[in-house]
Write a protein that holds these residues in place. Structure first.
Motif, short mmCIF file in Angstrom:
data_model
loop_
_atom_site.label_atom_id
_atom_site.label_comp_id
_atom_site.label_asym_id
_atom_site.label_seq_id
_atom_site.Cartn_x
_atom_site.Cartn_y
_atom_site.Cartn_z
N ALA A 1 -108.38 -55.64 51.90
CA ALA A 1 -109.41 -56.12 50.97
C ALA A 1 -110.09 -54.95 50.27
N ASP A 2 -110.30 -53.85 50.99
CA ASP A 2 -110.91 -52.66 50.36
C ASP A 2 -109.97 -52.07 49.30
N LEU A 3 -108.68 -52.07 49.59
CA LEU A 3 -107.73 -51.54 48.60
C LEU A 3 -107.68 -52.44 47.37
N PHE A 4 -107.77 -53.75 47.59
CA PHE A 4 -107.86 -54.68 46.47
C PHE A 4 -109.11 -54.40 45.64
N ALA A 5 -110.22 -54.10 46.34
CA ALA A 5 -111.46 -53.76 45.64
C ALA A 5 -111.29 -52.47 44.83
N CYS A 6 -110.53 -51.52 45.35
CA CYS A 6 -110.28 -50.28 44.60
C CYS A 6 -109.56 -50.59 43.28
N VAL A 7 -108.61 -51.53 43.35
CA VAL A 7 -107.90 -51.93 42.12
C VAL A 7 -108.89 -52.55 41.13
N ALA A 8 -109.80 -53.39 41.65
CA ALA A 8 -110.80 -54.01 40.78
C ALA A 8 -111.74 -52.96 40.19
N ASP A 9 -112.09 -51.95 40.98
CA ASP A 9 -112.95 -50.87 40.48
C ASP A 9 -112.24 -50.12 39.34
N LEU A 10 -110.97 -49.87 39.51
CA LEU A 10 -110.21 -49.21 38.45
C LEU A 10 -110.16 -50.08 37.20
N GLY A 11 -110.08 -51.40 37.39
CA GLY A 11 -110.12 -52.31 36.26
C GLY A 11 -111.42 -52.22 35.49
N GLU A 12 -112.53 -52.11 36.22
CA GLU A 12 -113.84 -51.96 35.57
C GLU A 12 -113.92 -50.64 34.81
N MET A 13 -113.38 -49.58 35.40
CA MET A 13 -113.39 -48.29 34.72
C MET A 13 -112.56 -48.34 33.44
N ALA B 1 -112.58 -59.75 44.28
CA ALA B 1 -112.47 -58.69 45.28
C ALA B 1 -113.70 -58.67 46.19
N GLY B 2 -114.88 -58.89 45.61
CA GLY B 2 -116.10 -58.89 46.41
C GLY B 2 -116.12 -60.02 47.42
N VAL B 3 -115.70 -61.21 47.00
CA VAL B 3 -115.63 -62.36 47.91
C VAL B 3 -114.62 -62.09 49.02
N THR B 4 -113.49 -61.50 48.68
CA THR B 4 -112.46 -61.19 49.67
C THR B 4 -112.98 -60.19 50.70
N ARG C 1 -116.87 -45.94 39.06
CA ARG C 1 -116.34 -44.73 39.69
C ARG C 1 -116.96 -44.52 41.07
N LEU C 2 -118.26 -44.72 41.16
CA LEU C 2 -118.95 -44.54 42.44
C LEU C 2 -118.50 -45.61 43.45
N MET C 3 -118.34 -46.84 42.96
CA MET C 3 -117.89 -47.91 43.84
C MET C 3 -116.46 -47.67 44.31
N LEU C 4 -115.63 -47.09 43.45
CA LEU C 4 -114.26 -46.77 43.84
C LEU C 4 -114.25 -45.79 45.00
N VAL C 5 -115.10 -44.77 44.95
CA VAL C 5 -115.17 -43.81 46.04
C VAL C 5 -115.64 -44.49 47.32
N SER C 6 -116.66 -45.35 47.19
CA SER C 6 -117.18 -46.07 48.36
C SER C 6 -116.11 -46.96 49.00
N ASP C 7 -115.39 -47.72 48.17
CA ASP C 7 -114.35 -48.61 48.70
C ASP C 7 -113.20 -47.82 49.31
N ALA C 8 -112.87 -46.69 48.71
CA ALA C 8 -111.80 -45.85 49.27
C ALA C 8 -112.20 -45.28 50.62
N ALA D 1 -111.96 -45.42 56.52
CA ALA D 1 -112.67 -45.66 57.78
C ALA D 1 -112.04 -46.82 58.54
N GLY D 2 -111.59 -47.85 57.81
CA GLY D 2 -110.94 -48.98 58.45
C GLY D 2 -109.65 -48.59 59.14
N ILE D 3 -108.88 -47.71 58.50
CA ILE D 3 -107.63 -47.25 59.11
C ILE D 3 -107.93 -46.49 60.41
N LEU D 4 -108.94 -45.62 60.36
CA LEU D 4 -109.31 -44.88 61.57
C LEU D 4 -109.89 -45.81 62.63
N ALA D 5 -110.59 -46.87 62.20
CA ALA D 5 -111.11 -47.84 63.16
C ALA D 5 -109.97 -48.52 63.91
#
Length: 223
Positions: A35-47, A72-75, A185-192, A197-201
């Motif tokens: 879901a976070d990676l999907f959000a990254c795609v959405a962030d790139l779309g906004e950019m 992406a936010g709902v997901t 751009r800032l949201m993309l960094v946050s989602d990434a 962090a999720g992978i390490l979790a």
């Protein structure tokens, strides 16, 4: 040192395997990463939409990007809720087991296993401390304690959390294409960071579950 919420109690008299909860938690964490990676795609779309606006494109490009961003936010939200519920069940199980392995190795009362995530300010370090104490208590006797996965996971989680709020605030009022691009751009960094962090979790959950499973198998009742 805080005494903890009222959920604390005496150590258990028997151990319980965390394997099933560990597997479910790892799977849901994987879904949260997706879901976070999907959000990254959405962030790139906004950019890209912001760049198109600065190049003279119509407002319809922003509408399409906003639609994807909303999905992406709902997901992210739905997967987060499901993951939190199962993760806390898993964390409670491994903490209870860890109290049996090492009764004197825990700096916080058991109630903070849940409360530590929701109490302001202390939620910046109490959960890490609880996981780290459970991790240390679960290491097989004589083995070296390697806490790097826990520390790396928590560092990325906190960084993503600290960036999420200002990014969301910028999205509330992007009155110019340049500000929209900056917010995305800032949201993309946050989602990434959240995805990393999720992978390490997942690594932490799988390894901690495996350590406890091995120790449980060494107990005659579990062998």
């Amino acid at each position: 040192m805080p005494t903890g919420p009222l959920l604390g109690g005496p150590p258990p008299t028997r151990l319980r395997s965390p394997a099933g909860l560990g597997l479910a938690t790892a799977v849901l964490l994987g879904a949260a990463v997706a879901a976070d990676l999907f959000a990254c795609v959405a962030d790139l779309g906004e950019m890209n939409a912001a760049q198109d606006l600065m190049g003279g494109a119509g407002a319809d490009v922003v509408h399409r990007a906003d639609t994807l961003y909303g999905v992406a936010g709902v997901t992210q939200g739905s997967t987060l809720v499901a993951t939190v519920v199962v993760y806390l069940c898993w964390l409670w199980r491994v903490r209870v087991n860890a109290e049996v392995f090492r009764p004197d190795g825990h700096r916080l009362k058991r109630g903070w296993v849940i409360g530590g995530w929701f109490c302001p300010i202390v939620n910046l370090w109490f959960p890490r401390r609880i996981v780290l104490d459970s991790w240390t208590a679960s290491v097989p006797p004589g083995a070296r304690v390697r806490s790097a996965p826990v520390n790396a996971w928590w560092t990325l989680w906190i960084l993503g959390l600290l960036l999420d709020r200002p990014a969301a605030t910028r999205f509330d009022n992007p009155d110019t294409p340049a500000r929209l691009a900056s917010a995305a751009r800032l949201m993309l960094v946050s989602d990434a960071l959240d995805a990393a962090a999720g992978i390490l979790a997942v690594v932490v959950v799988v390894h901690l579950t495996r350590m406890q499973r091995h120790r449980l198998l060494a107990v005659p009742a579990f062998g």
